[in-house]
Design a protein around this motif. Structure first.
Motif, short mmCIF file in Angstrom:
data_model
loop_
_atom_site.label_atom_id
_atom_site.label_comp_id
_atom_site.label_asym_id
_atom_site.label_seq_id
_atom_site.Cartn_x
_atom_site.Cartn_y
_atom_site.Cartn_z
N GLU A 222 5.12 8.84 6.40
CA GLU A 222 4.88 7.93 7.52
C GLU A 222 6.21 7.43 8.07
O GLU A 222 7.12 7.08 7.31
CB GLU A 222 4.08 6.74 6.99
CG GLU A 222 3.99 5.54 7.90
CD GLU A 222 3.25 4.38 7.22
OE1 GLU A 222 2.08 4.20 7.52
OE2 GLU A 222 3.86 3.70 6.36
N HIS B 150 4.80 0.17 0.10
CA HIS B 150 5.45 -0.68 1.09
C HIS B 150 4.55 -1.85 1.50
O HIS B 150 3.33 -1.76 1.47
CB HIS B 150 5.94 0.11 2.30
CG HIS B 150 4.92 1.00 2.93
ND1 HIS B 150 4.52 2.19 2.37
CD2 HIS B 150 4.23 0.89 4.08
CE1 HIS B 150 3.62 2.76 3.14
NE2 HIS B 150 3.42 2.00 4.19
N HIS C 64 0.57 5.84 0.93
CA HIS C 64 -0.27 6.88 1.53
C HIS C 64 -0.12 8.16 0.71
O HIS C 64 0.99 8.69 0.59
CB HIS C 64 0.14 7.11 2.99
CG HIS C 64 0.19 5.85 3.78
ND1 HIS C 64 -0.96 5.22 4.24
CD2 HIS C 64 1.22 5.08 4.18
CE1 HIS C 64 -0.61 4.12 4.87
NE2 HIS C 64 0.71 4.00 4.86
N HIS D 139 0.85 -1.19 0.00
CA HIS D 139 0.00 0.00 0.00
C HIS D 139 0.88 1.25 0.00
O HIS D 139 2.11 1.14 0.14
CB HIS D 139 -0.91 0.01 1.24
CG HIS D 139 -0.15 0.15 2.52
ND1 HIS D 139 0.57 -0.88 3.07
CD2 HIS D 139 0.03 1.21 3.33
CE1 HIS D 139 1.14 -0.45 4.17
NE2 HIS D 139 0.84 0.82 4.36
FE LIG Z 1 1.87 2.33 5.74
#
Ligand SMILES: [Fe+2]
Length: 220
Positions: free
Chosen positions: A152, A183, A147, A145
């Motif tokens: 993050e 990641h 973001h 996934h």
């Molecule tokens: Fe993540």
């Protein structure tokens, strides 16, 4: 009745101070991007603490994976992470564990959950930053996934894990995922894995992060 504030809940405040310590001390390994991220997180956090933000009472919630939380906290209570883990232990019964995805792959339902402690949805309210924990059972694969518009970092509290099959991370490690960076996480066979995380980004992104896996989640 006046609305409750952070200073009315010292256990939450102490946990935030432990986060601040994690992001203030320790090395960035010579990486300029990590040094800048650490600074962004702790500056935002210090500013939020100074405003004495509102506290929202969120309903505590467990998920199957939270059966592994006591062991994860025990593992985290070693060496440099002892203060952090003890502070987490003090609020463990108040955490709201959730999945965050509309459709959670069946194989992940018993093995993963996360909780937020600071962010737009509370319990400590701000739109400047999100702090929380993610917990994995042993032997878990958390699918690929990314973001959008959110940077993050994970700080490893307990367990051994890997990201993108690139390295094995131990307690104390900090891993940075820049915005849009794909990641995928795998965890070791014997112990649960507990990560503290911080998300930085624009307020509107933090308010609706739109969590999605990169490939369609399989329900088998
Ligand atoms: Fe993540």
């Amino acid at each position: 009745m006046t609305e409750p504030k952070l200073t009315d809940a010292p256990d939450w405040l102490y946990l935030l101070r432990e986060y601040e310590t994690l992001y203030r001390h320790g090395s960035s390994g010579g990486a300029r991007t990590i040094r800048a991220h650490r600074r962004r997180v702790r500056d935002a956090l210090s500013a939020v603490i100074k405003t004495n933000p509102a506290l929202i009472a969120r309903e505590p919630a467990d998920k199957p994976v939270t059966a592994h939380l006591p062991r994860a906290i025990d593992l985290g209570s070693r060496q440099s992470l002892v203060g952090f883990s003890r502070a987490l232990y003090r609020v463990a019964h108040r955490l709201t564990w959730e999945y965050g995805y509309d459709r959670v792959p069946r194989g992940l339902r018993d093995k993963y959950a996360y909780c937020e402690i600071l962010g737009p949805r509370g319990p400590i309210v701000t739109d400047r930053l999100i702090l929380g924990f993610v917990l994995f059972a042993p032997n878990t694969t958390y699918p690929q996934h990314h973001h959008k518009g959110i940077e993050e970092s994970y700080i490893s509290i307990a367990g051994a894990w890997s990201e993108n099959d690139a390295a094995v991370y131990a307690p104390g490690s900090l891993i940075l995922n820049r915005a849009e960076q794909e990641h995928r996480i795998t965890t070791g066979e014997l112990e649960p894995c507990l990560l503290a995380y911080a998300w930085t980004g624009a307020a509107e992104r933090l308010t609706s992060p739109g969590m999605r896996f990169s490939s369609p989640a399989r329900s088998a």
